[in-house]
Design a protein around this motif. Structure first.
Motif, short mmCIF file in Angstrom:
data_model
loop_
_atom_site.label_atom_id
_atom_site.label_comp_id
_atom_site.label_asym_id
_atom_site.label_seq_id
_atom_site.Cartn_x
_atom_site.Cartn_y
_atom_site.Cartn_z
N UNK A 69 -17.03 -26.51 -13.12
CA UNK A 69 -17.58 -25.18 -12.86
C UNK A 69 -17.14 -24.68 -11.48
N UNK A 70 -17.14 -25.54 -10.48
CA UNK A 70 -16.69 -25.13 -9.15
C UNK A 70 -15.21 -24.76 -9.17
N UNK A 71 -14.42 -25.54 -9.89
CA UNK A 71 -12.97 -25.26 -9.97
C UNK A 71 -12.73 -23.90 -10.59
N UNK A 72 -13.45 -23.58 -11.66
CA UNK A 72 -13.29 -22.30 -12.33
C UNK A 72 -13.78 -21.15 -11.44
N UNK A 73 -14.92 -21.34 -10.79
CA UNK A 73 -15.47 -20.28 -9.94
C UNK A 73 -14.53 -19.94 -8.80
#
Length: 243
Positions: free
Chosen positions: A137-141
């Protein structure tokens, strides 16, 4: 010999009183420290190391001046700035630490952390925390356009403020059992954390032995610093200067 701990500054461009107090602390007191530990929520909001606004650059440069002067600075993520990454570390000279870290504080093994993981009664927050700390999720955000992330960050700030006003005080404080369990797991009798904005020194029992938990204060109305020396620990405040 002095080691300083701070947390919950919630720095933002719209609170110059906090910023000015903090910059004075960095340029004056912190230069005399053996080490400085920042235990999370340095910023009110952090949506990526690529957000190069003038305010962030000001804070980054102040830390770099301090570390270049030879003062080691360490950082543990908070619930507002968990996206601070390696680029910020390089630009400031700060060392990023795991969320639960045991240090040798003048001969005393001491667990340092932000403190939000101890608030286990706040189940909705713990579910949220689990999601936003998911690496995928952090990578996508972080790959969203900066303007999108800024909008999401502003919305999350507003939602957090509204939600917290509805929660009971006990839910937003640490759970005593979680404190004892984590001390037992990490084999320490001394803990320092922030997050709850309730500065105090607590004594407790862990496996029939006395233990100490020090809670750092926030910087909303005044600066708050934990001063540690070989002779003891002292929670102190720093007044904001009147403009």
């Amino acid at each position: 010999m002095t080691t300083c701990f701070i947390a919950d500054l919630h720095l933002s461009a719209d609170r110059p009183d906090i910023t000015n107090c903090f910059l004075r602390f960095l340029s004056e007191e912190a230069t005399q420290c053996e080490a400085l530990y920042v235990l999370g929520d340095l910023f009110e909001m952090w949506i990526g190391d690529d957000d190069k606004n003038p305010f962030h650059r000001q804070i980054t440069e102040a830390f770099k001046t301090l570390t270049d002067a030879g003062v080691p600075c360490y950082f543990i993520h908070g619930n507002r700035d968990f996206l601070i990454g390696k680029q910020f570390s390089r630009e400031t000279g700060m060392t990023l630490l795991p969320e639960h870290t045991v240090i040798d504080l003048y001969g005393t093994p001491t667990l340092i952390l932000h403190g939000d993981t101890l608030c286990t009664l706040d189940e909705s927050y713990q579910r949220y925390r689990k999601k936003v700390h998911n690496p995928l999720i952090q990578w996508l955000f972080l790959r969203l356009p900066l303007s999108w992330r800024q909008a999401v960050g502003r919305k999350m700030r507003a939602n957090s403020s509204n939600t917290n006003q509805m929660k009971a005080d006990a839910i937003m404080d640490v759970t005593p059992e979680a404190v004892v369990d984590l001390m037992r797991e990490t084999q320490v009798k001394h803990m320092i954390h922030g997050h709850t904005h309730r500065p105090a020194v607590h004594t407790l029992q862990v496996d029939h032995q006395q233990a100490t938990r020090i809670v750092l204060g926030d910087w909303y109305d005044q600066g708050s610093v934990l001063i540690c020396t070989p002779d003891g620990n002292q929670l102190e405040t720093r007044r904001f200067q009147v403009a």
